[in-house]
Structure formats: structure tokens, C-alpha cells
Motif scaffolding. Structure first.
Motif, PDB file in Angstrom:
ATOM      1  N   LEU A 111       6.466 -16.773   8.536  1.00  0.00           N
ATOM      2  CA  LEU A 111       5.997 -15.487   8.878  1.00  0.00           C
ATOM      3  C   LEU A 111       4.887 -15.023   9.695  1.00  0.00           C
ATOM      4  O   LEU A 111       4.264 -16.087  10.006  1.00  0.00           O
ATOM      5  N   PRO A 112       4.849 -13.961  10.268  1.00  0.00           N
ATOM      6  CA  PRO A 112       3.718 -13.699  11.313  1.00  0.00           C
ATOM      7  C   PRO A 112       2.253 -14.093  10.512  1.00  0.00           C
ATOM      8  O   PRO A 112       2.137 -13.820   9.367  1.00  0.00           O
ATOM      9  N   LYS A 113       1.697 -14.529  11.573  1.00  0.00           N
ATOM     10  CA  LYS A 113       0.184 -15.031  10.859  1.00  0.00           C
ATOM     11  C   LYS A 113      -1.000 -14.692  12.029  1.00  0.00           C
ATOM     12  O   LYS A 113      -0.594 -14.907  13.186  1.00  0.00           O
ATOM     13  N   VAL A 114      -1.988 -13.942  11.512  1.00  0.00           N
ATOM     14  CA  VAL A 114      -3.091 -13.413  12.432  1.00  0.00           C
ATOM     15  C   VAL A 114      -4.466 -13.973  11.934  1.00  0.00           C
ATOM     16  O   VAL A 114      -4.394 -13.955  10.607  1.00  0.00           O
ATOM     17  N   GLU A 115      -5.433 -14.220  12.714  1.00  0.00           N
ATOM     18  CA  GLU A 115      -6.639 -14.878  12.300  1.00  0.00           C
ATOM     19  C   GLU A 115      -7.627 -13.971  11.483  1.00  0.00           C
ATOM     20  O   GLU A 115      -8.191 -14.125  10.850  1.00  0.00           O
ATOM     21  N   GLY A 116      -7.383 -12.514  11.885  1.00  0.00           N
ATOM     22  CA  GLY A 116      -8.298 -11.559  10.949  1.00  0.00           C
ATOM     23  C   GLY A 116      -7.358 -10.325  10.749  1.00  0.00           C
ATOM     24  O   GLY A 116      -6.335 -10.742  10.319  1.00  0.00           O
ATOM     25  N   ALA A 117      -7.845  -9.042  10.919  1.00  0.00           N
ATOM     26  CA  ALA A 117      -6.922  -7.776  10.746  1.00  0.00           C
ATOM     27  C   ALA A 117      -5.858  -7.759  11.774  1.00  0.00           C
ATOM     28  O   ALA A 117      -6.085  -8.111  12.899  1.00  0.00           O
ATOM     29  N   ASP A 118      -4.848  -7.073  11.001  1.00  0.00           N
ATOM     30  CA  ASP A 118      -3.795  -6.743  12.210  1.00  0.00           C
ATOM     31  C   ASP A 118      -3.202  -5.221  11.633  1.00  0.00           C
ATOM     32  O   ASP A 118      -2.450  -5.159  10.630  1.00  0.00           O
ATOM     33  N   PRO A 119      -3.639  -4.045  12.360  1.00  0.00           N
ATOM     34  CA  PRO A 119      -3.199  -2.865  12.205  1.00  0.00           C
ATOM     35  C   PRO A 119      -1.690  -2.775  12.107  1.00  0.00           C
ATOM     36  O   PRO A 119      -0.918  -2.008  11.448  1.00  0.00           O
ATOM     37  N   SER A 120      -0.896  -3.706  12.953  1.00  0.00           N
ATOM     38  CA  SER A 120       0.508  -3.502  13.259  1.00  0.00           C
ATOM     39  C   SER A 120       1.295  -3.992  12.083  1.00  0.00           C
ATOM     40  O   SER A 120       2.300  -3.689  11.650  1.00  0.00           O
ATOM     41  N   LEU A 121       0.562  -5.005  11.065  1.00  0.00           N
ATOM     42  CA  LEU A 121       1.105  -5.455   9.938  1.00  0.00           C
ATOM     43  C   LEU A 121       0.810  -4.391   8.718  1.00  0.00           C
ATOM     44  O   LEU A 121       1.566  -4.215   7.768  1.00  0.00           O
ATOM     45  N   THR A 122      -0.493  -4.051   8.779  1.00  0.00           N
ATOM     46  CA  THR A 122      -0.968  -3.544   7.562  1.00  0.00           C
ATOM     47  C   THR A 122      -0.597  -2.154   7.374  1.00  0.00           C
ATOM     48  O   THR A 122      -1.083  -1.541   6.400  1.00  0.00           O
ATOM     49  N   THR A 123      -0.098  -1.549   8.600  1.00  0.00           N
ATOM     50  CA  THR A 123       0.170   0.096   8.451  1.00  0.00           C
ATOM     51  C   THR A 123       1.633   0.429   8.291  1.00  0.00           C
ATOM     52  O   THR A 123       2.052   1.510   8.427  1.00  0.00           O
ATOM     53  N   GLN A 124       2.426  -0.468   8.376  1.00  0.00           N
ATOM     54  CA  GLN A 124       3.852  -0.452   8.094  1.00  0.00           C
ATOM     55  C   GLN A 124       4.131   0.244   6.827  1.00  0.00           C
ATOM     56  O   GLN A 124       3.641  -0.421   5.701  1.00  0.00           O
ATOM     57  N   VAL A 125       4.867   0.950   6.593  1.00  0.00           N
ATOM     58  CA  VAL A 125       5.409   1.587   5.385  1.00  0.00           C
ATOM     59  C   VAL A 125       7.077   1.839   5.406  1.00  0.00           C
ATOM     60  O   VAL A 125       7.460   2.199   6.307  1.00  0.00           O
ATOM     61  N   GLY A 126       7.506   1.299   4.397  1.00  0.00           N
ATOM     62  CA  GLY A 126       8.963   1.000   4.296  1.00  0.00           C
ATOM     63  C   GLY A 126       9.541   2.354   3.775  1.00  0.00           C
ATOM     64  O   GLY A 126       9.112   3.039   3.273  1.00  0.00           O
ATOM     65  N   SER A 129       0.897  -1.229   0.135  1.00  0.00           N
ATOM     66  CA  SER A 129       0.057   0.091   0.116  1.00  0.00           C
ATOM     67  C   SER A 129       0.824   1.243  -0.029  1.00  0.00           C
ATOM     68  O   SER A 129       2.110   1.224   0.247  1.00  0.00           O
ATOM     69  N   ALA A 130       0.166   2.385  -0.297  1.00  0.00           N
ATOM     70  CA  ALA A 130       1.090   3.582  -0.466  1.00  0.00           C
ATOM     71  C   ALA A 130      -0.130   4.721   0.142  1.00  0.00           C
ATOM     72  O   ALA A 130      -1.293   4.709  -0.136  1.00  0.00           O
ATOM     73  N   LEU A 131       0.566   5.779   0.329  1.00  0.00           N
ATOM     74  CA  LEU A 131      -0.704   7.155   0.616  1.00  0.00           C
ATOM     75  C   LEU A 131      -1.315   7.249  -0.756  1.00  0.00           C
ATOM     76  O   LEU A 131      -0.564   7.226  -1.732  1.00  0.00           O
ATOM     77  N   ARG A 132      -2.313   7.424  -0.546  1.00  0.00           N
ATOM     78  CA  ARG A 132      -3.431   7.632  -1.950  1.00  0.00           C
ATOM     79  C   ARG A 132      -2.893   8.790  -2.495  1.00  0.00           C
ATOM     80  O   ARG A 132      -3.017   8.620  -3.771  1.00  0.00           O
ATOM     81  N   GLU A 133      -2.528   9.784  -1.997  1.00  0.00           N
ATOM     82  CA  GLU A 133      -1.988  10.967  -2.645  1.00  0.00           C
ATOM     83  C   GLU A 133      -0.834  10.884  -3.565  1.00  0.00           C
ATOM     84  O   GLU A 133      -0.434  11.605  -4.465  1.00  0.00           O
ATOM     85  N   SER A 134      -0.131   9.715  -3.153  1.00  0.00           N
ATOM     86  CA  SER A 134       1.293   9.436  -3.999  1.00  0.00           C
ATOM     87  C   SER A 134       0.864   8.462  -5.229  1.00  0.00           C
ATOM     88  O   SER A 134       1.990   8.085  -5.882  1.00  0.00           O
ATOM     89  N   VAL A 135      -0.136   8.126  -5.315  1.00  0.00           N
ATOM     90  CA  VAL A 135      -0.670   7.133  -6.491  1.00  0.00           C
ATOM     91  C   VAL A 135      -1.416   7.675  -7.668  1.00  0.00           C
ATOM     92  O   VAL A 135      -2.368   8.459  -7.149  1.00  0.00           O
ATOM     93  N   GLY A 136      -0.679   7.824  -8.632  1.00  0.00           N
ATOM     94  CA  GLY A 136      -1.420   8.221  -9.876  1.00  0.00           C
ATOM     95  C   GLY A 136      -1.687   7.218 -10.740  1.00  0.00           C
ATOM     96  O   GLY A 136      -0.997   6.607 -11.191  1.00  0.00           O
ATOM     97  N   ILE A 137      -2.913   7.401 -11.223  1.00  0.00           N
ATOM     98  CA  ILE A 137      -3.673   6.166 -12.095  1.00  0.00           C
ATOM     99  C   ILE A 137      -4.297   6.836 -13.515  1.00  0.00           C
ATOM    100  O   ILE A 137      -4.716   7.824 -13.458  1.00  0.00           O
TER     101      ILE A 137
END
Length: 133
Positions: free
Chosen positions: A118-133, A42-50
Motif C-alpha cells: 500500500l502507499p507509504k509516505v515519510e510524514g503527513a499526507d493530506p491526500s491519504l488522510t482527507t479521503q472520505v468514502g 475519520s468522520a466529520l466531527r458533527e457526525s460523531v455522537g459520544i
């Protein structure tokens, strides 16, 4: 600058900012739309040009999925928050990205096993899905 596209090239996009590590989503919706689990960054919405026409499908009250109306390539998942999810397979190489974990493993298909350590979670996990490199 990172670039990507659908299979036929009718939809192209660029990302001018950093991308989150890839997360594999095993939820029922991702499996139904892709035929398997989905690997997305994922990326910040404003950084994506379609460029090109994206067809959006409202897949749940809080999210929609974007795909090419010509070839059907799944490109984006757009939910709440500041980021747009991008299906990693649509990125042009080299990406420098790696899978960091798995979400919605409770919905994992019965025909495969998640055995990469690798880490596995049963549902959503903000600690995984909000990481930005």
C-alpha cells in the motif's frame, strides 16, 4: 449508522456519516500510545455522537487524544480540521473499511516491516488522510 466503544463499554459512540478509509500511522506518538502503530479512520466531527466520559490528553500543541478513563482504550485523535480520527479497532464489525496506506513511515518501529504494497509516505499526507468514502 456505525457504532463503536472502548473495551469496558463505559464509552460508546455512533457515526452517522461516511468514514474515511483506514490509514496506518507510524508516528512516535501513535506507537507510544498504542504499543504499535495506529490504524484510524475519520468522520466529520458533527457526525460523531459520544456517550460516556472521555479523558482528553493534549499530546501536542495542535492535537489531543481521547481515551476511556476506566479501561484506557485509545479511541480518538482530535487535531485541526473538520474531522475526528477514530481508532479503527474500536469500531463494531462489520465496518466495510480497508487500510488504504501508511503515514509517518520515517518513524516506523525497527521491529516490523511495512510490506503490504500500500502507499507509504515519510510524514503527513493530506491526500491519504482527507479521503472520505
Amino acid at each position: 449508522m456505525t457504532r463503536g466503544s472502548c473495551l469496558c463499554g463505559a464509552v460508546t459512540y455512533t457515526v452517522s456519516g461516511p468514514l474515511r478509509p483506514v490509514i496506518a500511522c507510524h508516528c512516535r506518538q501513535c506507537r507510544k500510545t498504542s504499543g504499535h502503530h495506529v490504524a484510524a479512520t475519520s468522520a466529520l466531527r458533527e457526525s460523531v455522537g459520544i456517550r460516556g466520559e472521555v479523558t482528553w490528553y493534549r499530546s501536542s500543541p495542535g492535537a489531543r487524544r481521547g481515551f476511556c478513563p476506566t479501561c484506557g482504550s485509545n479511541l480518538f485523535w482530535d487535531g485541526p480540521g473538520t474531522h475526528l480520527s477514530i481508532f479503527a479497532g474500536t469500531l463494531d464489525a462489520p465496518t466495510g473499511l480497508r487500510i488504504k496506506g501508511h503515514i509517518f513511515c520515517a518513524d516506523e518501529g525497527d521491529y516490523y516491516e511495512i510490506a503490504d504494497g500500500l502507499p507509504k509516505v515519510e510524514g503527513a499526507d493530506p491526500s491519504l488522510t482527507t479521503q472520505v468514502g
